[in-house]
Motif scaffolding. Sequence first.
Motif, short mmCIF file in Angstrom:
data_model
loop_
_atom_site.label_atom_id
_atom_site.label_comp_id
_atom_site.label_asym_id
_atom_site.label_seq_id
_atom_site.Cartn_x
_atom_site.Cartn_y
_atom_site.Cartn_z
N ARG A 273 0.84 -1.22 0.00
CA ARG A 273 0.00 0.00 0.00
C ARG A 273 0.87 1.26 0.00
N ALA A 274 1.96 1.23 0.81
CA ALA A 274 2.85 2.39 0.82
C ALA A 274 3.51 2.58 -0.53
N SER A 275 3.88 1.46 -1.19
CA SER A 275 4.48 1.55 -2.52
C SER A 275 3.51 2.14 -3.52
N GLU A 276 2.23 1.74 -3.41
CA GLU A 276 1.23 2.30 -4.32
C GLU A 276 1.07 3.80 -4.10
N ARG A 277 1.08 4.20 -2.82
CA ARG A 277 0.96 5.64 -2.55
C ARG A 277 2.18 6.39 -3.08
N ARG A 278 3.39 5.80 -2.88
CA ARG A 278 4.60 6.47 -3.39
C ARG A 278 4.58 6.56 -4.91
N PHE A 279 4.16 5.46 -5.56
CA PHE A 279 4.10 5.50 -7.02
C PHE A 279 3.11 6.55 -7.50
#
Length: 897
Positions: A273-279
Amino acid sequence: MSGRPAQASAWARLHAALMPDYNRAATAYWWAVVLAGAGVLVFNLVALAALPALSWLAIGLGAACAVLAGLFPVRIPGTRQSFVASEVCLFLLLLALGPAAAALAAGAEALVGSWRTSRRWTSRILSPAAGMLAMSASGTLLQLALARWPRPGAAALVLLMLGVAAAYFVLGTQLVAAVPRLKRGEPMLQWRSHLAAFRWVGVAYAGSAAVSALLLLTYRQSGIGVLMAVVPVLGLLLLALHYYFLQQEAAEAMRGVAERAAADAAGHLRALRASERRFHSAFTQAAIGMALLDGQGRLQQVNPALRSLFGLGEQEPLPETLQQLAHPEDAERLARHLAATAAPGPAEPVEATTPAAPGTPVAPDTAGAGPSFQVELRCRHRDGRTLWVLVHGAPFAESSARSDGGDDEPPAQGAGGVNGLAAPGPDAAAPRLIVQLQDVSARRQAEAGLQRLAFHDSLTGLPNRRQFLEVLDAAVARARRDAGAGFALMFVDFDRFKLVNDSLGHTAGDELLVQLARRIQGHLRPSDVVARLGGDEFALLLPLPHAADAAVAEHDALPLAERLLDALRRPFEVAGHRLAAGASIGITFSSQGYDTAEQALRDADTAMYAAKAAGRGRWALFNDGQHARVSQRLRMELELRQALDAGALQLVYQPQFNLASGALIGFEALLRWQHPVDGAIGPAQFIPVAEESGLIAPLTDFVLRRACGQLVQWQRQQPDCAGLGISVNVSGLDVVSRSLLARVQQVLDDTGLDPRRLTLELTEDAVMAHLDAAQANLQALRALGVQLSVDDFGTGYSSLSRLAQLPIDSLKIDRAFVRDMARGSNEAAVVAAVVQLGSALRKTVVAEGIETPDQAEQLRQLGCGLGQGFHLARPLGAEATTAWLRGQAAGARPTLQ
């Protein structure tokens, strides 16, 4: 007296071997315990010496049982502690045969245990000593108690053994644990931490003592038979307890694995989820255009930077595919890249379809690496102008493990997706493409400007020597394939041009050159090519459809030569003067059978000198008899070799200054040859001969050694010269020579010069012509500390992208630009551009050929850092330069004159 140092040395070696990490307190304690243990061992052996053999057998069996029991510890679940049945054997020996026997068995058990668990001799020696001391002291306490109460009851005996176990626990563990505490400089007695670390050991000792007391009582009351029956039962009980604890540990480990797996899964989900937000954040806020495409190249999502790149509003609809944003001539090329990346397979080369002007480099396409691609192509801005865009594309697959809501889910973009396009649907996990688009129009324009400088003469706008040689090379190749596709080559040199320069100045000379170029162009056919080779030398290439017939070729070319001579004889209006220039023309034909452009140009040049020798203002055809100049060149090679061997070559040193402060920063070493017959011969004459004859390496070594040695001599003679540097010109052949690094290193070692004070100057053409081969040498020289400079910058071809990668420290503006640098002129614009380029690339810029105060002032205003020239200081020989330095240093550091 001599024995004491030897004894001390032996003691030091023993200490270093056994206890290198022991301090004084730990060492003293260790020796005290070991010596005390040794004393107890001797005492016990003496005390047991009178025992019968059967008692010694019992001691041996008890010690063996203790050792064997110690090999099978029972681990206590949830802790790092375990207990063994060996203490039962030790306490039984204590009750049966007394403290001496028990101490021997305790020492044997401790010796075997420490041997198994430690590789250090200090531990292997200390553990049995501590065990014997603890058991002897504990057993002595038991003997004293039994002497007072000879026949204790069952409960009293158990209580006595518990007391003995407590004493054995405290003494045994404290004696061993004190060593690491003393090594760390801590107090020996730390009861709280001691009990926390060894409490399970104490419990095991207490249990073992109680069991041994009960076994003794059983033996006394029921005899050996009952005892023999009880012992196996106790063994089975311990074995069952051992396996039960193992099962408990396994179950605990499985629970831990399951908990860790659940924690890892939760952590992975949070990271996803954090990776999706960062992307999402990086995609939306990126400074370069980004887009997500499906496998067919259809746009799925774009970021605001892409809309800004193409001048599109936030609500303005985008085309369906990315190819629709590309220039029509590049759209198919982009489509092929996208298709190859969406369906990865063996990489295939993609043909560049973008038209390019002659001499313009085309950025290579890269494909199949990843499989990603990178390509520069043209796109259309909304206002209709063309953009050069660097496009990088790679496969991209969204993770199918997207969370179904929750606090950590990034905010939805709505039905329209990012920027009004469709949001990813159920097929989000399908392979897609992520494409980045970066505007490189400014770089392409800058490169085009440098291309113009590299391939065209800045004064006349004609092709320069480099481009003309490329065109001539192509014509030579065609003529070799097809005798009918021949050519005529004319070499034009204007007569008395130097007189115009000397009498009216360079500005008038430049104006005359421009008029001469225009007049030549006015008499040529569209298929003819004219170029300015340098100075007042021009070359003309005339395609001849019937060049196989020499008579026909001459018939076509000679009338043009006559017309040119007539046109150039007519006066020119220059600076209020009517000037008659005239010219001499050398002519050669492809029928001579040339292999290279240089051969053809050489023969045309030879013919031109024949025309001048015949009286000027005429043309001459090349013939083999004109090769006398070649003989003269061979003679120069021989005499140059002799001059080098005899040390007849000399160096002069031209000072270099900081233009802002006026401080002297170093010298450029210039090679001079004073021929005994021909007089002064310039480097431009003999350096090409040296390159062709293989003399360039020893010539370069001579200059390097002489210049570096001279600078070191000045530095030693005058402290103010310590910070000066020396610049030495090297040939293009030197740059690619595998021996260059070793030769430079040898000179620096022999002379003692700091490598940072040496600068090697390489001409721009030499660097770019041999860039790939020279890269390793240049990197190695930089690693050595030697400074690198590009000489004659602006006269050759340099790609900005390649120039930025070069390990160079400075750019040296060619003297031709400085010489013609009138305010507002093209040359002044070129100098300003080079200064700005050097500042952008963080390179020092050096101007050479400064001959007037106005030139020096202009360069200061433009921000040029360093300079040299006759206006600042003339080149001087070594002795004259030494005297000049002494004179300048009388009051201060040498500065601008």
